[in-house]
Design a protein around this motif. Structure first.
Motif, mmCIF file in Angstrom:
data_model
loop_
_atom_site.group_PDB
_atom_site.id
_atom_site.type_symbol
_atom_site.label_atom_id
_atom_site.label_comp_id
_atom_site.label_asym_id
_atom_site.label_seq_id
_atom_site.Cartn_x
_atom_site.Cartn_y
_atom_site.Cartn_z
ATOM 1 N N GLY A 15 7.772 -1.141 2.991
ATOM 2 C CA GLY A 15 9.173 -1.379 2.474
ATOM 3 C C GLY A 15 10.380 -0.657 3.112
ATOM 4 O O GLY A 15 11.417 -0.595 2.927
ATOM 5 N N GLY A 16 9.556 0.477 3.390
ATOM 6 C CA GLY A 16 10.344 1.842 3.942
ATOM 7 C C GLY A 16 11.054 1.607 5.351
ATOM 8 O O GLY A 16 10.770 0.364 5.906
ATOM 9 N N SER A 17 11.729 2.506 5.956
ATOM 10 C CA SER A 17 12.376 2.585 7.174
ATOM 11 C C SER A 17 12.122 3.561 8.151
ATOM 12 O O SER A 17 11.903 4.659 7.543
ATOM 13 C CB SER A 17 13.727 1.983 7.147
ATOM 14 N N LYS A 86 5.576 -2.753 7.056
ATOM 15 C CA LYS A 86 4.506 -3.205 6.265
ATOM 16 C C LYS A 86 3.374 -2.495 6.919
ATOM 17 O O LYS A 86 3.260 -1.811 8.061
ATOM 18 C CB LYS A 86 4.046 -4.602 6.726
ATOM 19 N N PRO A 87 1.944 -2.380 6.078
ATOM 20 C CA PRO A 87 1.179 -1.651 6.619
ATOM 21 C C PRO A 87 0.419 -2.125 8.094
ATOM 22 O O PRO A 87 -0.042 -1.211 8.688
ATOM 23 C CB PRO A 87 0.033 -1.853 5.528
ATOM 24 N N SER A 126 1.654 3.203 4.701
ATOM 25 C CA SER A 126 0.926 3.430 3.702
ATOM 26 C C SER A 126 1.368 3.946 2.285
ATOM 27 O O SER A 126 2.248 4.814 2.415
ATOM 28 C CB SER A 126 -0.477 4.271 4.039
ATOM 29 N N SER A 127 0.868 3.284 1.123
ATOM 30 C CA SER A 127 1.246 3.761 0.212
ATOM 31 C C SER A 127 0.328 5.072 -0.537
ATOM 32 O O SER A 127 0.417 5.578 -1.675
ATOM 33 C CB SER A 127 1.408 2.929 -1.034
#
Length: 127
Positions: A15-17, A86-87, A126-127
């Motif tokens: 979800g990041g940029s 997205k991953p 990745s989280s």
């Protein structure tokens, strides 16, 4: 001697940029089309986006609506703004350039179109 240097990669959560840059030396970028490709481990190099010398843009279906390609000819630099990551976007990202010869039609998605490539920048989602 042409040199393309990518920067701006890194680790980001889903979800990041990220904003990638491609700085060109040895050429005047205004005369060139610019492509972004990516390659994930164990996979073939994949075309991501393209911008021609007039600023017209193209995107792969997988990134359309999330990524934005742009160029600043005054700085001889191209950019790839990547949002909603997205991953599956995890890969080494490469920029590439080709000289635009008059009305010659090119295939922006074909690696063989391009004369020069950067060394790549790693993007990990990745989280």
């Amino acid at each position: 001697q042409v040199q393309l240097v990518e920067s701006g990669g890194g680790l980001v959560q889903p979800g990041g940029s990220l904003r990638l840059s491609c700085a060109a030396t040895g050429i005047t970028l205004i005369h060139y089309g610019i492509g972004w490709f990516r390659q994930a481990p164990g996979k073939e190099r994949e075309w991501v986006s393209y911008i021609n010398k007039d600023g017209e843009v193209l995107y792969a279906d997988s990134v359309r609506g999330r990524f934005t390609i742009s160029r600043d000819n005054a700085k001889d630099t191209a950019y790839l703004q990547m949002n909603s990551l997205k991953p599956e976007d995890t890969a080494v990202y490469y920029c590439a350039t080709h000289f635009v010869y008059g009305g010659l039609v090119v295939r922006p998605d074909a690696p063989t179109t391009y004369e020069d490539w950067g060394q790549g920048t790693q993007v990990t989602v990745s989280s």
